[in-house]
Write an enzyme that holds these catalytic residues in place. Sequence first.
Site, short mmCIF file in Angstrom:
data_model
loop_
_atom_site.label_atom_id
_atom_site.label_comp_id
_atom_site.label_asym_id
_atom_site.label_seq_id
_atom_site.Cartn_x
_atom_site.Cartn_y
_atom_site.Cartn_z
CD1 TRP A 13 34.52 36.43 41.65
CD2 TRP A 13 32.54 35.22 42.10
NE1 TRP A 13 35.25 35.30 41.56
CE2 TRP A 13 33.93 34.43 42.02
CE3 TRP A 13 31.37 34.66 42.25
CZ2 TRP A 13 33.84 33.19 42.13
CZ3 TRP A 13 31.68 33.30 42.46
CH2 TRP A 13 32.87 32.58 42.37
CG ASP A 25 38.39 39.73 44.68
OD1 ASP A 25 38.93 39.63 45.86
OD2 ASP A 25 37.50 39.91 44.27
CB ALA A 39 38.98 34.98 47.60
CE LYS A 96 35.24 32.36 49.61
NZ LYS A 96 33.86 32.06 49.03
#
Length: 395
Positions: A127, A208, A210, A243
């Site tokens: 990202w 990470d 999400a 999300k």
Amino acid sequence: MFESLTQAPADKIFELVAKFRADTRPEKLDLGIGVYKDQAGNTPVMRAVRRAEQMILDAQTTKTYVGVAGNPGFRDAVRDLVFGGAVANERVASVQAPGGTGALWVLMKLVDRANSGGRVLISDPTWPNHEPMLEGVGLKVDTYPYFDPATRSVRFDALMAKLDGLGPNDTVLLHGCCHNPTGANLTEAQWDQVASSLRRTGALPLIDLAYQGFGDGLDADSYGVRKVAATCDELLVSFSASKNFGLYRERAGVSFAVARDKASAAIVGSQMGNIIRAAWSQSPDHGVEIVRLILTDPDLRADWEAELTEMRETMLDNRKRLAAALRKASNSDEYDFVAEHRGMFSLIGISPEEVTALREKDAVYLIGDSRMNVAGLPRDDMDALAESIIAVTRA
Ligand SMILES: Cc1ncc(COP(=O)(O)O)c(C=O)c1O
């Protein structure tokens, strides 16, 4: 004093959002930004979220501060959702943070406190904010190989060769299920190898996370995190409820640090609280209280899981439909990988010039590296989209 400043570089994702908003063509299609969309192009408030919000409005009697570490019931419920008992609770320290990005930032600061200026490896590609965030806290950035654009799959041998060469002063930022922007995920057998390598080298994993629930299911999607937690002495996890609970703007996240024992976890937890005290001091409560209610009330939880399953199945179905349409339009199996990838994204592998042509000609918006959000796909108009994509690649 401001004369010394120059314009800050634009974030390519937010830049694309601005271009999309300014586009007046009615047929415009946003496949760029990473938010879930239903068939009408809306990002809905989930059913269980609405009900939990009403319960909060009816029952809440105060808005006083919660504390530096944030809502404890929320943190414990998310801990159980993420780790599923793979590691003893007493080894897990947690603090609430504003979204997954905030949670990641706290963990990066923690790494810098433990190992000042140390090296953190990020995936190639990753990202756009991983690198500036790490540099912003003073850590050194290196990369590990991840994606092979030719095969549209993980460069696993190259990834393992890099991981096997790490040492105990290194941190490696890994993507939880569906989190890498390419759509290509590690298999369970590959996670096993990654966990063994981290155990051998002593490098610190930072995961990470999400998109839990967006791949194959809530438990299946946490395989990697749980495997690493069960294998390694130390692990960091940034969790986002943006999300999978659709709570984007409420900024609900948690920083988890798994330490080797209870005493070490207490020290690490105190450092994370201290980092927050010197930054925003207290976190927003509304979104995380929604998550706490949903995860702890059996009726709300069942409703949330059912809606999450519908969202996941829609994305999987969209993948299959687009792969079939691309097969027809290209008369080849070159794009079959779209159906194999998981989560909200796939790098479809067209050039930046072709991405621009698609936007200018047909008002289809992709990120420049050709990352596509499959949640936004027009399920009943897939052939037209596939034909547009193939047309720009053959122009
Ligand atoms: C690198 C990274 N991690 C996690 C997230 C999770 O999203 P949020 O910070 O909105 O919870 C994002 C979203 O922007 C992100 O860019």
